[in-house]
Motif scaffolding. Structure first.
Motif, PDB file in Angstrom:
ATOM      1  N   TRP A 149     -44.411  28.649  16.341  1.00 54.90           N
ATOM      2  CA  TRP A 149     -43.476  28.908  15.221  1.00 54.90           C
ATOM      3  C   TRP A 149     -43.720  30.262  14.825  1.00 54.90           C
ATOM      4  O   TRP A 149     -43.011  31.260  14.284  1.00 54.90           O
ATOM      5  CB  TRP A 149     -43.637  27.955  13.849  1.00 54.90           C
ATOM      6  CG  TRP A 149     -44.984  28.098  13.427  1.00 54.90           C
ATOM      7  CD1 TRP A 149     -46.320  27.702  13.545  1.00 54.90           C
ATOM      8  CD2 TRP A 149     -45.321  29.125  12.348  1.00 54.90           C
ATOM      9  NE1 TRP A 149     -47.067  27.880  12.608  1.00 54.90           N
ATOM     10  CE2 TRP A 149     -46.716  28.970  11.916  1.00 54.90           C
ATOM     11  CE3 TRP A 149     -44.497  30.235  11.690  1.00 54.90           C
ATOM     12  CZ2 TRP A 149     -47.155  29.651  10.867  1.00 54.90           C
ATOM     13  CZ3 TRP A 149     -45.141  30.765  10.777  1.00 54.90           C
ATOM     14  CH2 TRP A 149     -46.462  30.601  10.313  1.00 54.90           C
TER      15      TRP A 149
ATOM     16  N   GLN B 181     -36.987  31.302   7.073  1.00 52.33           N
ATOM     17  CA  GLN B 181     -37.130  29.996   7.064  1.00 52.33           C
ATOM     18  C   GLN B 181     -38.254  29.460   7.945  1.00 52.33           C
ATOM     19  O   GLN B 181     -39.089  28.429   7.389  1.00 52.33           O
ATOM     20  CB  GLN B 181     -35.916  29.455   7.985  1.00 52.33           C
ATOM     21  CG  GLN B 181     -35.910  28.000   8.311  1.00 52.33           C
ATOM     22  CD  GLN B 181     -34.590  27.188   9.212  1.00 52.33           C
ATOM     23  OE1 GLN B 181     -34.106  28.308   9.640  1.00 52.33           O
ATOM     24  NE2 GLN B 181     -34.345  26.422   9.084  1.00 52.33           N
ATOM     25  N   LEU B 182     -38.892  30.139   8.871  1.00 45.32           N
ATOM     26  CA  LEU B 182     -40.068  29.673   9.642  1.00 45.32           C
ATOM     27  C   LEU B 182     -41.316  30.024   8.831  1.00 45.32           C
ATOM     28  O   LEU B 182     -42.096  28.922   8.900  1.00 45.32           O
ATOM     29  CB  LEU B 182     -40.018  30.367  10.896  1.00 45.32           C
ATOM     30  CG  LEU B 182     -39.091  30.135  11.860  1.00 45.32           C
ATOM     31  CD1 LEU B 182     -39.240  31.164  13.237  1.00 45.32           C
ATOM     32  CD2 LEU B 182     -39.358  28.646  12.579  1.00 45.32           C
TER      33      LEU B 182
ATOM     34  N   SER C 238     -41.559  30.460   5.435  1.00 44.07           N
ATOM     35  CA  SER C 238     -41.587  29.692   4.083  1.00 44.07           C
ATOM     36  C   SER C 238     -42.009  28.323   4.333  1.00 44.07           C
ATOM     37  O   SER C 238     -42.589  27.605   3.171  1.00 44.07           O
ATOM     38  CB  SER C 238     -40.284  29.757   3.629  1.00 44.07           C
ATOM     39  OG  SER C 238     -39.127  29.178   4.092  1.00 44.07           O
ATOM     40  N   ALA C 239     -41.474  27.532   5.520  1.00 50.78           N
ATOM     41  CA  ALA C 239     -42.013  26.271   5.577  1.00 50.78           C
ATOM     42  C   ALA C 239     -43.354  25.985   5.636  1.00 50.78           C
ATOM     43  O   ALA C 239     -43.868  24.790   5.495  1.00 50.78           O
ATOM     44  CB  ALA C 239     -41.058  25.540   6.861  1.00 50.78           C
ATOM     45  N   ARG C 240     -44.092  27.213   5.916  1.00 51.78           N
ATOM     46  CA  ARG C 240     -45.373  26.906   5.970  1.00 51.78           C
ATOM     47  C   ARG C 240     -46.383  27.715   5.158  1.00 51.78           C
ATOM     48  O   ARG C 240     -47.441  28.020   5.317  1.00 51.78           O
ATOM     49  CB  ARG C 240     -46.084  27.301   7.407  1.00 51.78           C
ATOM     50  CG  ARG C 240     -45.412  26.321   8.502  1.00 51.78           C
ATOM     51  CD  ARG C 240     -45.452  27.231   9.874  1.00 51.78           C
ATOM     52  NE  ARG C 240     -44.854  26.060  10.957  1.00 51.78           N
ATOM     53  CZ  ARG C 240     -43.609  25.809  11.293  1.00 51.78           C
ATOM     54  NH1 ARG C 240     -42.607  26.655  10.623  1.00 51.78           N
ATOM     55  NH2 ARG C 240     -43.019  25.073  12.018  1.00 51.78           N
TER      56      ARG C 240
ATOM     57  N   GLU D 116     -47.713  28.349   1.147  1.00 49.29           N
ATOM     58  CA  GLU D 116     -48.247  27.652  -0.162  1.00 49.29           C
ATOM     59  C   GLU D 116     -48.845  28.654  -0.962  1.00 49.29           C
ATOM     60  O   GLU D 116     -49.999  29.225  -0.649  1.00 49.29           O
ATOM     61  CB  GLU D 116     -48.907  26.476   0.149  1.00 49.29           C
ATOM     62  CG  GLU D 116     -49.177  25.676  -1.079  1.00 49.29           C
ATOM     63  CD  GLU D 116     -49.875  24.456  -0.722  1.00 49.29           C
ATOM     64  OE1 GLU D 116     -50.665  24.010  -1.563  1.00 49.29           O
ATOM     65  OE2 GLU D 116     -49.800  23.798   0.256  1.00 49.29           O
TER      66      GLU D 116
ATOM     67  N   ASN E 153     -49.197  32.956   4.628  1.00 52.71           N
ATOM     68  CA  ASN E 153     -48.003  32.898   4.859  1.00 52.71           C
ATOM     69  C   ASN E 153     -46.979  32.894   3.771  1.00 52.71           C
ATOM     70  O   ASN E 153     -45.960  33.465   3.828  1.00 52.71           O
ATOM     71  CB  ASN E 153     -47.514  31.429   5.437  1.00 52.71           C
ATOM     72  CG  ASN E 153     -48.196  31.380   6.960  1.00 52.71           C
ATOM     73  OD1 ASN E 153     -48.377  32.392   7.876  1.00 52.71           O
ATOM     74  ND2 ASN E 153     -48.659  30.032   7.172  1.00 52.71           N
TER      75      ASN E 153
ATOM     76  N   HIS F 287     -44.208  35.613   3.355  1.00 53.00           N
ATOM     77  CA  HIS F 287     -42.912  35.235   2.652  1.00 53.00           C
ATOM     78  C   HIS F 287     -42.515  36.184   1.755  1.00 53.00           C
ATOM     79  O   HIS F 287     -41.008  36.636   1.854  1.00 53.00           O
ATOM     80  CB  HIS F 287     -42.816  33.707   2.374  1.00 53.00           C
ATOM     81  CG  HIS F 287     -41.769  33.117   1.817  1.00 53.00           C
ATOM     82  ND1 HIS F 287     -41.486  32.510   0.652  1.00 53.00           N
ATOM     83  CD2 HIS F 287     -40.286  33.467   2.259  1.00 53.00           C
ATOM     84  CE1 HIS F 287     -40.434  32.196   0.375  1.00 53.00           C
ATOM     85  NE2 HIS F 287     -39.616  32.639   1.296  1.00 53.00           N
TER      86      HIS F 287
END
Length: 140
Positions: free
Chosen positions: A3, A21-22, A24-26, A28, A39, A43
């Motif tokens: 990813w 998308q890639l 933001s899914a990871r 925090e 990440n 983002h």
């Protein structure tokens, strides 16, 4: 880490939808997992590079990194009116960027007025103006 390579490749060709998308899914904010936190910062940068200021503005309400990245981006783009609106809404970071921007543009009087009007008790904002005055030889 497939990813990650996909996200980097998408970023390099300005495929913002895929990259965002890639990543933001990871992502925090303030995660104990430093990869997730890193990440999150990535983002925020992707949102700026994609010029998705509406999304960044929404995040800025609750996300300190989003707020800082938005304000820095507005500063870099010379958008003093947008910074002023954010400062008027109570965003101190936006006030600091506004003051710095006005000083950089040689609009010291406006910077002083912004501090007096938006943060008269804010010592750091006053210090920004004073520092600029000192570095510019006391010019007003």
């Amino acid at each position: 880490m497939e990813w990650y390579e996909q996200a980097q490749a998408a970023e390099q060709i300005s495929d913002w939808d895929t990259a965002i998308q890639l990543v933001s899914a990871r992502a925090e904010c303030y995660s104990a997992d430093f990869y997730a936190h890193d990440n999150h910062l990535w983002h925020m940068d992707l949102l700026v590079r994609a010029e998705r200021f509406d999304q960044l503005t929404e995040l800025a309400v609750t996300d300190v990194h989003g707020r800082r990245r938005l304000n820095r981006s507005l500063h870099e783009r010379g958008m003093d009116t947008a910074l002023r609106h954010r400062a008027e809404a109570g965003d101190r970071d936006a006030l600091y960027h506004l003051v710095k921007l006005l000083c950089e543009k040689g609009r010291l009087q406006e910077a002083c007025e912004a501090v007096q009007g938006l943060g008269p008790e804010d010592e750091y904002a006053h210090q920004l103006v004073a520092d600029f005055r000192m570095s510019s030889g006391g010019a007003r």
